[in-house]
Enzyme design. Sequence first.
Site, PDB file in Angstrom:
ATOM      1  NE  ARG A 129      -5.886  60.135   1.448  1.00 49.77           N
ATOM      2  CZ  ARG A 129      -7.096  60.053   1.990  1.00 49.77           C
ATOM      3  NH1 ARG A 129      -7.904  59.058   1.650  1.00 49.77           N
ATOM      4  NH2 ARG A 129      -7.505  60.937   2.884  1.00 49.77           N
TER       5      ARG A 129
ATOM      6  CE  LYS B 182      -8.255  64.586   1.266  1.00 47.98           C
ATOM      7  NZ  LYS B 182      -9.631  64.763   0.803  1.00 47.98           N
TER       8      LYS B 182
ATOM      9  CD  GLU C 246     -15.038  59.580  -4.303  1.00 48.53           C
ATOM     10  OE1 GLU C 246     -14.614  59.277  -3.176  1.00 48.53           O
ATOM     11  OE2 GLU C 246     -14.316  60.118  -5.171  1.00 48.53           O
TER      12      GLU C 246
HETATM   13  N1  PMP Z   1     -13.766  60.637  -1.180  1.00 44.57           N
HETATM   14  C1  PMP Z   1     -13.471  61.947  -1.293  1.00 44.57           C
HETATM   15  C2  PMP Z   1     -13.695  62.625  -2.599  1.00 44.57           C
HETATM   16  C3  PMP Z   1     -12.964  62.643  -0.178  1.00 44.57           C
HETATM   17  O1  PMP Z   1     -12.680  63.944  -0.288  1.00 44.57           O
HETATM   18  C4  PMP Z   1     -12.794  61.960   1.044  1.00 44.57           C
HETATM   19  C5  PMP Z   1     -12.290  62.698   2.242  1.00 44.57           C
HETATM   20  N2  PMP Z   1     -10.883  62.713   2.295  1.00 44.57           N
HETATM   21  C6  PMP Z   1     -13.108  60.585   1.096  1.00 44.57           C
HETATM   22  C7  PMP Z   1     -13.601  59.967  -0.044  1.00 44.57           C
HETATM   23  C8  PMP Z   1     -12.912  59.793   2.340  1.00 44.57           C
HETATM   24  O2  PMP Z   1     -11.553  59.597   2.609  1.00 44.57           O
HETATM   25  P1  PMP Z   1     -10.990  59.455   4.085  1.00 44.57           P
HETATM   26  O3  PMP Z   1     -11.783  58.384   4.742  1.00 44.57           O
HETATM   27  O4  PMP Z   1      -9.584  59.103   3.905  1.00 44.57           O
HETATM   28  O5  PMP Z   1     -11.189  60.778   4.741  1.00 44.57           O
END
Ligand code: PMP
Length: 292
Positions: free
Chosen positions: A55, A154, A187
């Site tokens: 990622r 990200k 989210e």
């Molecule tokens: N959404 C956002 C905006 C985030 O910053 C994160 C944390 N990385 C997640 C969702 C969850 O992603 P992950 O399970 O890969 O940590």
Amino acid sequence: HILFIMLVYINGKFVPEEQATVSIFDHGFLYGDGVFEGIRAYNGRVFRLKEHVDRLFDSAKALDLDPGITRAEMAEIIKETLRQNNLKDAYIRPIITRGVGTMGLDPRHCANPSIICAASAWGAMYGDLYETGLTAVTVCVRRNPPDTLPPNIKSLNYLNNILGKIEANYKGGDEAIFLDRTGKLAEGSGDNIYLIKDGVLYTPPTINNLKGITRLVLLDICAKIGIRYEICELGLFDLYTADEVMVTGTAAEICAITKIDGRTIGTGVPGPVYKKLLASFQTETQNSGDAY
Ligand code: PMP
């Protein structure tokens, strides 16, 4: 007491934390031009290492940012950071920025990316709130649409998330829930969101949110333990009338939400489906990952 000084990887070497600095002309600092990951290690193993490195590199690719190292090299830097700091249970933060350039925003003036990796011991993000569930609020600010700055990158630009978090802080919420421009559920500020209705788990597609790695872990667990799930567009009605609501993220792990906008969700305590998923999640985190 023993003072623990973190060793941070920065551009090819490990330095004590107070020396881990970047130039103010680094475009990561000037413009948020860079990408990062949040990863956890459990019990001496990096959880879903490959997925996180992939990622990170995909986010870099989306910004036309060449990290100048391979994915395997990045994975090794992450493991070495954990070794250097003698960490078994930790939170890891690799960062790739555009690097040092001129004052202007043009990335062509940045010769080399900055590669950084820090790690520290970190336990449960929400502490006692795993027992009671979080209080969340939906926020006025909308998740930035994918045709502007795609939430799937990200990037070091987390201002949209931070605006939501500020609003949640003023409204007394532990977490912000974002809707997209059309009012559909997106989210949390740093986690993906799910609801349970009549035993089925529902979560939005990853168009207006980050493709969470914990999200895939959770959906795999559902398939394994026989909880039906559906990926579909959801709105406030679905949220308010759900039996259970929960969020997942590397930092947040898996946490129930028991109050939204002042309304009680379900029975007001973390529910039975959440507890089942939590148990399986803990088994998964303790028993998988890359040793270092
Ligand atoms: N959404 C956002 C905006 C985030 O910053 C994160 C944390 N990385 C997640 C969702 C969850 O992603 P992950 O399970 O890969 O940590």
